[in-house]
Design an enzyme around this catalytic site. Structure first.
Site, PDB file in Angstrom:
ATOM      1  N   ASP A 257       8.341   1.574  -0.961  1.00  0.00           N
ATOM      2  CA  ASP A 257       7.786   0.975   0.238  1.00  0.00           C
ATOM      3  C   ASP A 257       8.865   0.113   0.887  1.00  0.00           C
ATOM      4  OD1 ASP A 257       6.154  -0.004   2.219  1.00  0.00           O
ATOM      5  OD2 ASP A 257       4.477  -0.412   0.876  1.00  0.00           O
ATOM      6  N   SER A 258       8.883   0.071   2.196  1.00  0.00           N
ATOM      7  CA  SER A 258       9.947  -0.629   2.926  1.00  0.00           C
ATOM      8  C   SER A 258       9.857  -2.137   2.799  1.00  0.00           C
ATOM      9  CB  SER A 258       9.875  -0.257   4.406  1.00  0.00           C
ATOM     10  OG  SER A 258       8.698  -0.801   4.988  1.00  0.00           O
ATOM     11  N   GLY A 259       8.663  -2.669   2.563  1.00  0.00           N
ATOM     12  CA  GLY A 259       8.490  -4.118   2.482  1.00  0.00           C
ATOM     13  C   GLY A 259       7.906  -4.736   3.734  1.00  0.00           C
ATOM     14  N   GLY A 260       7.591  -3.927   4.738  1.00  0.00           N
ATOM     15  CA  GLY A 260       7.039  -4.461   5.979  1.00  0.00           C
ATOM     16  C   GLY A 260       5.758  -5.249   5.771  1.00  0.00           C
TER      17      GLY A 260
ATOM     18  N   GLN B 171       0.555   2.504  12.669  1.00  0.00           N
ATOM     19  CA  GLN B 171      -0.105   1.223  12.911  1.00  0.00           C
ATOM     20  C   GLN B 171      -1.051   1.337  14.114  1.00  0.00           C
ATOM     21  OE1 GLN B 171      -0.131  -1.382  11.049  1.00  0.00           O
ATOM     22  NE2 GLN B 171       1.641  -1.120   9.691  1.00  0.00           N
TER      23      GLN B 171
ATOM     24  N   ASP C 180      -1.876   4.600  -3.509  1.00  0.00           N
ATOM     25  CA  ASP C 180      -1.225   3.628  -4.390  1.00  0.00           C
ATOM     26  C   ASP C 180      -2.000   2.328  -4.318  1.00  0.00           C
ATOM     27  OD1 ASP C 180       0.637   1.267  -2.990  1.00  0.00           O
ATOM     28  OD2 ASP C 180       0.132   2.927  -1.654  1.00  0.00           O
TER      29      ASP C 180
ATOM     30  N   CYS D 194      -7.129   8.987 -23.250  1.00  0.00           N
ATOM     31  CA  CYS D 194      -5.919   8.167 -23.231  1.00  0.00           C
ATOM     32  C   CYS D 194      -5.580   7.688 -24.643  1.00  0.00           C
ATOM     33  CB  CYS D 194      -6.090   6.981 -22.285  1.00  0.00           C
ATOM     34  SG  CYS D 194      -7.025   5.598 -22.983  1.00  0.00           S
TER      35      CYS D 194
END
Length: 362
Positions: free
Chosen positions: A78-81, A187, A264, A319
């Site tokens: 992820d870019s961090g925006g 957006q 995610d 699991c």
């Protein structure tokens, strides 16, 4: 086997798929071998955090994120925006956003600068399989003029990201199979017009995948179904769309019904560490799944009623935690605050999510 797949340099992902968030280079409490045992096909990390710790020079020195984390399968970055927006929203003195990019001081001391070009360069140097364009995030309650400015800037930044990406692909002489993919984020807040404008411009620029940008939930935590559905409808079906930040099982089912293929969230792993486990109420292999969420429930290992529970957390889970340990043992680990509880609980919740995705793939 899924009919739709996503081919990336470090492997192929069957869709739909859930990506655990390894925000700072680690899915908290578990290692790569645990993720593999849970049948996780890819993880998502975050430039905003990685550039601070362990730092870009460290990541590059050890040979990239895959070598650093011991993970051989795909990594999305992820870019961090969203994180920059959240930081500045909480403390306007912590940074600023202009057309050039974002400047921020997360700890109040060292200054970081993140531009569209730098974000792509960093993600490339980290060895990411799916790069996500830097976008200008907003909250659903921000005024219309702020939403319009966000869309304008997001489109501008996406074009700059694409230019930087193409330059690096050409410089490194990457072929189709070895090049990382590039995702743009749509957006527009709660405005149909702005979402349409943003999606149209990004489609014209051209990307490999798209993401739902902004807050996907209302103030009560309910999925903004109309707007989330609109964004998927705006993107042609041949492109995968990532429901960024969506991880509640019922919301995942609803979004898959709309056509989303990538998810995610920190929710399953965070819940696990705090003693809240996801459990199917019936065999997931043939149980009908509805957005109402009546096919799963929450189990709290710390409750005293589990002190002598000899069975596993779930009879429907394969699991390592359920295959080997009793619920009574997890209760004991939780009560003594042992680190093994966090590991086993996280393994269980991640396997719940991958079993859910297997069921949704059919």
């Amino acid at each position: 086997m899924s009919e739709k797949t996503l081919h990336l340099p470090h492997g192929t992902i069957d869709l739909p798929a859930f990506l655990p968030d390894g925000t700072q280079g680690v899915v908290r409490s578990v290692g790569a071998e645990d993720l593999e045992a849970c049948r996780v096909s890819a993880v998502q990390m975050n430039v905003y955090h990685l550039m601070q710790r362990p730092g870009t020079s460290t990541i590059q020195a050890v040979g990239g994120l895959h070598r650093l984390a011991g993970w051989t399968r795909p990594i999305f970055t992820d870019s961090g925006g969203f994180q920059v927006y959240s930081l500045i929203r909480q403390n306007p003195k912590a940074g600023s956003i202009t057309d050039r990019g974002a400047t921020f001081r997360p700890g109040g001391d060292r200054k970081y600068i993140l531009t569209p070009e730098k974000s792509i360069q960093l993600q490339f140097s980290y060895g990411s399989d799916m790069l996500i364009c830097l976008d200008d995030c907003t909250g659903p309650d921000d005024p219309p003029e702020a939403q319009a400015e966000s869309v304008r800037r997001t489109i501008k930044w996406a074009a700059e990201c694409k230019r930087a990406y193409l330059q690096l692909v050409e410089q490194k002489k990457m072929g189709e199979a070895e090049r990382p993919r590039l995702m743009a984020v749509i957006q527009g807040g709660l405005s149909r017009e702005l979402r349409e404008r943003c999606a149209g411009a990004l489609l014209e620029i051209g990307f490999d995948a798209f993401g739902y940008g902004g807050w996907p939930l209302d103030a009560r935590g309910n999925l903004l179904e109309e707007m989330v559905g609109l964004v998927r409808d705006l993107v042609p079906s041949q492109f995968p769309v990532h429901a960024l930040g969506i991880g509640h099982p019922a919301s995942v089912v609803a979004c898959v019904g709309m056509g989303y293929e990538l998810f995610d969230s920190t929710m399953p792993t965070r819940d696990a560490r705090h003693g809240r486990l996801l459990v199917f109420t019936r065999d997931p292999r043939n149980a009908p799944l509805s957005p109402a969420g009546d096919w799963f429930t929450y189990l709290y290992p710390g409750d005293d009623k589990h002190v002598k529970a000899a069975g596993p957390v779930s009879p429907y889970c394969d699991c390592p935690a359920c295959s080997r340990y009793s619920l009574a043992y997890l209760h004991h680990l939780f009560k003594i605050n042992d680190a093994l509880f966090s590991r086993l609980a996280t393994i269980h919740n991640l396997r719940f999510m991958t079993m859910l995705m297997e069921r949704l793939r059919g």
